[in-house]
Design a protein around this motif. Structure first.
Motif, mmCIF file in Angstrom:
data_model
loop_
_atom_site.group_PDB
_atom_site.id
_atom_site.type_symbol
_atom_site.label_atom_id
_atom_site.label_comp_id
_atom_site.label_asym_id
_atom_site.label_seq_id
_atom_site.Cartn_x
_atom_site.Cartn_y
_atom_site.Cartn_z
ATOM 1 N N LEU A 134 0.841 -1.190 0.000
ATOM 2 C CA LEU A 134 0.000 0.000 0.000
ATOM 3 C C LEU A 134 0.878 1.243 0.000
ATOM 4 N N ILE A 135 0.308 2.345 -0.472
ATOM 5 C CA ILE A 135 0.967 3.635 -0.338
ATOM 6 C C ILE A 135 0.024 4.589 0.385
ATOM 7 N N LEU A 136 0.602 5.530 1.090
ATOM 8 C CA LEU A 136 -0.164 6.578 1.766
ATOM 9 C C LEU A 136 0.431 7.910 1.353
ATOM 10 N N ARG A 137 -0.368 8.763 0.726
ATOM 11 C CA ARG A 137 0.102 10.095 0.332
ATOM 12 C C ARG A 137 0.111 10.983 1.571
ATOM 13 N N THR A 138 1.279 11.403 1.965
ATOM 14 C CA THR A 138 1.413 12.212 3.177
ATOM 15 C C THR A 138 2.119 13.519 2.837
ATOM 16 N N PRO A 139 1.406 14.475 2.249
ATOM 17 C CA PRO A 139 2.028 15.753 1.897
ATOM 18 C C PRO A 139 2.439 16.553 3.128
ATOM 19 N N HIS A 140 1.805 16.247 4.260
ATOM 20 C CA HIS A 140 2.135 16.911 5.519
ATOM 21 C C HIS A 140 2.657 15.880 6.512
ATOM 22 N N HIS A 141 3.341 16.364 7.504
ATOM 23 C CA HIS A 141 4.034 15.521 8.469
ATOM 24 C C HIS A 141 3.084 14.545 9.168
ATOM 25 N N LEU A 142 3.486 13.276 9.210
ATOM 26 C CA LEU A 142 2.808 12.243 9.988
ATOM 27 C C LEU A 142 3.719 11.927 11.166
ATOM 28 N N ASP A 143 3.262 12.231 12.384
ATOM 29 C CA ASP A 143 4.177 12.044 13.510
ATOM 30 C C ASP A 143 4.374 10.557 13.806
ATOM 31 N N PRO A 168 6.504 14.689 0.010
ATOM 32 C CA PRO A 168 6.910 15.523 -1.135
ATOM 33 C C PRO A 168 8.371 15.340 -1.525
ATOM 34 N N CYS A 169 9.166 14.739 -0.638
ATOM 35 C CA CYS A 169 10.604 14.595 -0.888
ATOM 36 C C CYS A 169 11.010 13.171 -1.263
ATOM 37 N N GLY A 170 10.042 12.243 -1.305
ATOM 38 C CA GLY A 170 10.365 10.863 -1.617
ATOM 39 C C GLY A 170 9.507 9.902 -0.816
ATOM 40 N N ALA A 171 9.973 8.669 -0.710
ATOM 41 C CA ALA A 171 9.204 7.621 -0.036
ATOM 42 C C ALA A 171 9.988 7.045 1.127
ATOM 43 N N VAL A 172 9.257 6.732 2.197
ATOM 44 C CA VAL A 172 9.850 6.097 3.363
ATOM 45 C C VAL A 172 8.901 4.997 3.827
ATOM 46 N N ALA A 173 9.451 3.888 4.282
ATOM 47 C CA ALA A 173 8.614 2.794 4.758
ATOM 48 C C ALA A 173 7.949 3.190 6.074
ATOM 49 N N LEU A 185 15.397 5.589 5.977
ATOM 50 C CA LEU A 185 15.830 5.616 4.583
ATOM 51 C C LEU A 185 14.764 6.273 3.717
ATOM 52 N N LEU A 186 15.144 7.376 3.082
ATOM 53 C CA LEU A 186 14.260 8.117 2.179
ATOM 54 C C LEU A 186 14.742 7.919 0.751
ATOM 55 N N SER A 196 16.598 12.319 9.126
ATOM 56 C CA SER A 196 15.864 12.332 10.388
ATOM 57 C C SER A 196 14.428 12.814 10.207
ATOM 58 N N ASP A 197 14.157 13.543 9.118
ATOM 59 C CA ASP A 197 12.808 14.031 8.839
ATOM 60 C C ASP A 197 12.515 13.868 7.347
ATOM 61 N N PRO A 198 11.694 12.872 6.954
ATOM 62 C CA PRO A 198 11.421 12.644 5.529
ATOM 63 C C PRO A 198 10.649 13.773 4.851
ATOM 64 N N TRP A 199 10.093 14.684 5.621
ATOM 65 C CA TRP A 199 9.364 15.810 5.041
ATOM 66 C C TRP A 199 10.257 17.045 4.857
ATOM 67 N N GLN A 200 11.315 17.113 5.629
ATOM 68 C CA GLN A 200 12.280 18.203 5.499
ATOM 69 C C GLN A 200 13.688 17.624 5.619
#
Length: 207
Positions: A134-143, A168-173, A185-186, A196-200
């Motif tokens: 599955l994929i989850l589109r997370t344009p904003h931070h998921l804590d 927005p910067c790639g995919a992370v498990a 790993l991004l 440390s932060d897949p969103w930034q």
């Protein structure tokens, strides 16, 4: 259209004539049968999109490049969320069980991997031991607490469920982001790196 194509999209229209001369026979057969290719994360030349082909066995995977102008049809993972299948397999059972949870999550989600390929084409790609991807589109931070709660619900399924968070910067498990490691790993179109932060992400270690 190229700017709208995303990893895991399925594309129709590529022909065997667009494959390199040394492409494996099964890849030629796949395209001759009219099967789709899947968008992958990689750079490609102008006017092309990086794609992958799949054969009948798990080992049959082939990286290629498809001319964007030849795309005839596109199916996104999100388009497959509510596609029904007559087959009764653990991965499809898990999808049925998780559908209400994911629909209520507030995030856009989709089906990829073998399940997505089968739902999009009707070609039997799943078996009794198949995972559900599955994929989850997370344009904003998921804590990370949210990630752990979501993972716990996925892990209660009747089969193994692998989810990728599409930032927005790639995919992370999801499993990595829900874990205890400070860095995860991004993967983007250029490289895989520990951040440390897949969103930034900062420019940290390349994997």
């Amino acid at each position: 259209m190229v700017s709208t194509l995303l990893a895991h999209d399925l594309l129709w229209g590529m022909t065997a004539l667009q494959l390199p001369a040394d492409a494996p026979g099964w890849a030629v057969e796949s395209l001759d049968l009219g099967q789709p290719v899947v968008v992958r994360r990689a750079l490609s030349s102008p006017g092309h999109i990086a794609v992958g082909l799949r054969g009948r066995s798990r080992e049959q995977r082939y990286a290629a490049s498809m001319p964007v102008a030849t795309i005839q049809r596109r199916v996104r993972p999100e388009d497959l969320c509510h596609v029904q299948s007559p087959r009764d397999l653990p991965a499809l059972q898990a999808l049925t069980e998780l559908r209400p949870l994911l629909d209520a999550s507030g995030w856009a989600w989709g089906v990829s991997g073998s399940a997505g390929f089968e739902l999009a084409t009707g070609i039997e790609a799943l078996h009794e031991r198949s995972d559900l991807d599955l994929i989850l589109r997370t344009p904003h931070h998921l804590d990370r607490l949210q990630a752990r709660n979501l993972l716990a619900q996925l892990d209660a399924s009747v089969c193994s469920v692998d989810m990728q968070l599409q930032t927005p910067c790639g995919a992370v498990a999801l499993r990595e982001w829900a874990g205890s490691s400070r860095r995860v790993l991004l993967k983007d179109d250029i490289q895989a790196r520990l951040v440390s932060d897949p969103w930034q992400p900062s420019w940290e270690q390349v994997a």
